[in-house]
Design a protein around this motif. Structure first.
Motif, mmCIF file in Angstrom:
data_model
loop_
_atom_site.group_PDB
_atom_site.id
_atom_site.type_symbol
_atom_site.label_atom_id
_atom_site.label_comp_id
_atom_site.label_asym_id
_atom_site.label_seq_id
_atom_site.Cartn_x
_atom_site.Cartn_y
_atom_site.Cartn_z
ATOM 1 N N MET A 1 0.845 -1.183 0.000
ATOM 2 C CA MET A 1 0.000 0.000 0.000
ATOM 3 C C MET A 1 0.888 1.243 0.000
ATOM 4 N N ALA A 2 0.488 2.278 -0.712
ATOM 5 C CA ALA A 2 1.284 3.502 -0.843
ATOM 6 C C ALA A 2 1.221 4.325 0.434
ATOM 7 N N ASN A 3 2.290 5.044 0.665
ATOM 8 C CA ASN A 3 2.362 5.952 1.808
ATOM 9 C C ASN A 3 1.615 7.234 1.470
ATOM 10 N N ASN A 4 0.578 7.588 2.249
ATOM 11 C CA ASN A 4 -0.226 8.779 1.971
ATOM 12 C C ASN A 4 0.196 9.977 2.789
ATOM 13 N N ASP A 5 1.372 9.937 3.405
ATOM 14 C CA ASP A 5 1.867 11.079 4.159
ATOM 15 C C ASP A 5 2.367 12.141 3.198
ATOM 16 N N ILE A 6 1.915 13.372 3.427
ATOM 17 C CA ILE A 6 2.343 14.480 2.580
ATOM 18 C C ILE A 6 3.718 14.936 3.040
ATOM 19 N N SER A 7 4.611 15.104 2.077
ATOM 20 C CA SER A 7 5.955 15.589 2.374
ATOM 21 C C SER A 7 6.401 16.498 1.228
ATOM 22 N N ARG A 8 7.505 17.191 1.435
ATOM 23 C CA ARG A 8 8.026 18.131 0.440
ATOM 24 C C ARG A 8 8.917 17.381 -0.547
ATOM 25 N N HIS A 9 8.714 17.678 -1.832
ATOM 26 C CA HIS A 9 9.479 17.044 -2.907
ATOM 27 C C HIS A 9 10.041 18.128 -3.824
ATOM 28 N N ILE A 10 11.216 17.849 -4.374
ATOM 29 C CA ILE A 10 11.822 18.746 -5.354
ATOM 30 C C ILE A 10 11.909 18.000 -6.683
ATOM 31 N N LEU A 11 11.339 18.608 -7.715
ATOM 32 C CA LEU A 11 11.408 18.044 -9.055
ATOM 33 C C LEU A 11 12.253 18.961 -9.922
ATOM 34 N N SER A 12 13.112 18.375 -10.721
ATOM 35 C CA SER A 12 13.907 19.130 -11.680
ATOM 36 C C SER A 12 13.410 18.743 -13.063
ATOM 37 N N LEU A 77 11.472 17.695 -21.602
ATOM 38 C CA LEU A 77 12.426 16.701 -22.075
ATOM 39 C C LEU A 77 12.698 15.619 -21.036
ATOM 40 N N LYS A 78 12.697 16.018 -19.754
ATOM 41 C CA LYS A 78 13.009 15.047 -18.700
ATOM 42 C C LYS A 78 12.537 15.588 -17.364
ATOM 43 N N VAL A 79 12.031 14.703 -16.516
ATOM 44 C CA VAL A 79 11.614 15.050 -15.160
ATOM 45 C C VAL A 79 12.369 14.140 -14.199
ATOM 46 N N VAL A 80 13.038 14.742 -13.210
ATOM 47 C CA VAL A 80 13.780 13.976 -12.214
ATOM 48 C C VAL A 80 13.333 14.425 -10.830
ATOM 49 N N ARG A 81 13.031 13.452 -9.996
ATOM 50 C CA ARG A 81 12.716 13.728 -8.595
ATOM 51 C C ARG A 81 14.015 13.700 -7.819
ATOM 52 N N LEU A 82 14.363 14.838 -7.213
ATOM 53 C CA LEU A 82 15.637 14.939 -6.500
ATOM 54 C C LEU A 82 15.467 14.443 -5.067
ATOM 55 N N GLU A 83 16.354 13.574 -4.658
ATOM 56 C CA GLU A 83 16.312 13.005 -3.311
ATOM 57 C C GLU A 83 17.087 13.905 -2.360
ATOM 58 N N GLU A 84 16.523 14.157 -1.203
ATOM 59 C CA GLU A 84 17.073 15.123 -0.246
ATOM 60 C C GLU A 84 18.525 14.843 0.132
ATOM 61 N N ILE A 88 21.691 19.346 -3.524
ATOM 62 C CA ILE A 88 22.057 20.659 -3.005
ATOM 63 C C ILE A 88 20.944 21.600 -3.447
ATOM 64 N N ALA A 89 20.229 22.185 -2.473
ATOM 65 C CA ALA A 89 19.122 23.095 -2.777
ATOM 66 C C ALA A 89 19.367 24.417 -2.055
ATOM 67 N N ALA A 159 17.961 23.593 -7.383
ATOM 68 C CA ALA A 159 18.625 22.407 -6.838
ATOM 69 C C ALA A 159 19.356 21.621 -7.919
ATOM 70 N N LEU A 160 20.431 20.969 -7.499
ATOM 71 C CA LEU A 160 21.202 20.050 -8.334
ATOM 72 C C LEU A 160 21.557 18.824 -7.500
ATOM 73 N N ASN A 161 21.729 17.694 -8.180
ATOM 74 C CA ASN A 161 22.235 16.504 -7.497
ATOM 75 C C ASN A 161 23.714 16.671 -7.218
ATOM 76 N N ARG A 162 24.167 16.097 -6.130
ATOM 77 C CA ARG A 162 25.601 16.087 -5.814
ATOM 78 C C ARG A 162 26.327 15.134 -6.752
ATOM 79 N N GLY A 163 27.639 15.310 -6.843
ATOM 80 C CA GLY A 163 28.473 14.373 -7.582
ATOM 81 C C GLY A 163 28.549 14.674 -9.065
ATOM 82 N N PRO A 164 29.238 13.803 -9.812
ATOM 83 C CA PRO A 164 29.534 14.075 -11.215
ATOM 84 C C PRO A 164 28.376 13.833 -12.181
#
Length: 173
Positions: A1-12, A77-84, A88-89, A159-164
């Motif tokens: 079952m999916a988690n229905n807790d609302i939380s903050r998400h960053i999409l790039s 062109l592309k949608v990425v969900r950035l993980e906290e 870097i935000a 925001a950007l993902n860390r690393g190369p």
């Protein structure tokens, strides 16, 4: 079952630089009653490609719907969900604080503690520029509040993902 807790998400979101894309993205949120926290668009390293950073409060089901709907928009062109933990935000804030000759040194010291910059000085106020996480900017405001905040504006996050790893290496020219 999916988690229905609302939380903050960053999409790039990588998009073609076309007139009206911001209106189309924000309209998608409005039509579906998603809680859009911020939306920031900017140029990228590739001519003709922009990056939109979207911050949204949603549960897991809604964030999946949002991602699918964004992918259906033609100039997207592309949608990425950035993980906290790997992101870097930062946001930008300008704040005008009451400051006269008697308390100006304390206001400037407070700005320096947060690595903020004084960008304007008037006889009875200073304008401070700060960048950082929402937590850092909030803490700076807490310190400046006793002096008297006259005016405030804050941007949404970028925001950007860390690393190369880059978001869209196949778009490079």
């Amino acid at each position: 079952m999916a988690n229905n807790d609302i939380s903050r998400h960053i999409l790039s979101v990588m998009v073609e630089d076309q007139d009206g894309i911001i209106s189309r993205v924000s309209a998608m949120f409005t039509r579906r009653s998603f809680n859009l926290v911020s939306l920031v668009s900017g140029n990228t390293e590739i001519d003709g490609i922009n990056r939109i950073t979207i911050v949204v409060d949603a549960d897991e089901i809604a964030i999946e719907q949002i991602t699918k709907q964004l992918n259906k928009l033609v100039p997207v062109l592309k949608v990425v969900r950035l993980e906290e933990d790997v992101t870097i935000a930062r946001a930008l804030m300008l704040v005008k604080v009451s400051a006269d000759a008697s308390n100006r040194p304390q206001v400037v010291d407070a700005a320096n503690i947060f690595r903020a910059r004084v960008v304007d000085v008037a006889p009875d106020s200073v304008v401070i520029e700060a960048t950082g996480t929402q937590g850092k900017l909030g803490a700076l405001l807490d310190v400046l509040e006793p002096f008297g905040i006259r005016e405030l504006i804050s941007s949404g996050q970028i925001a950007l993902n860390r690393g190369p790893k880059t978001m869209a290496p196949n778009f490079r020219q």
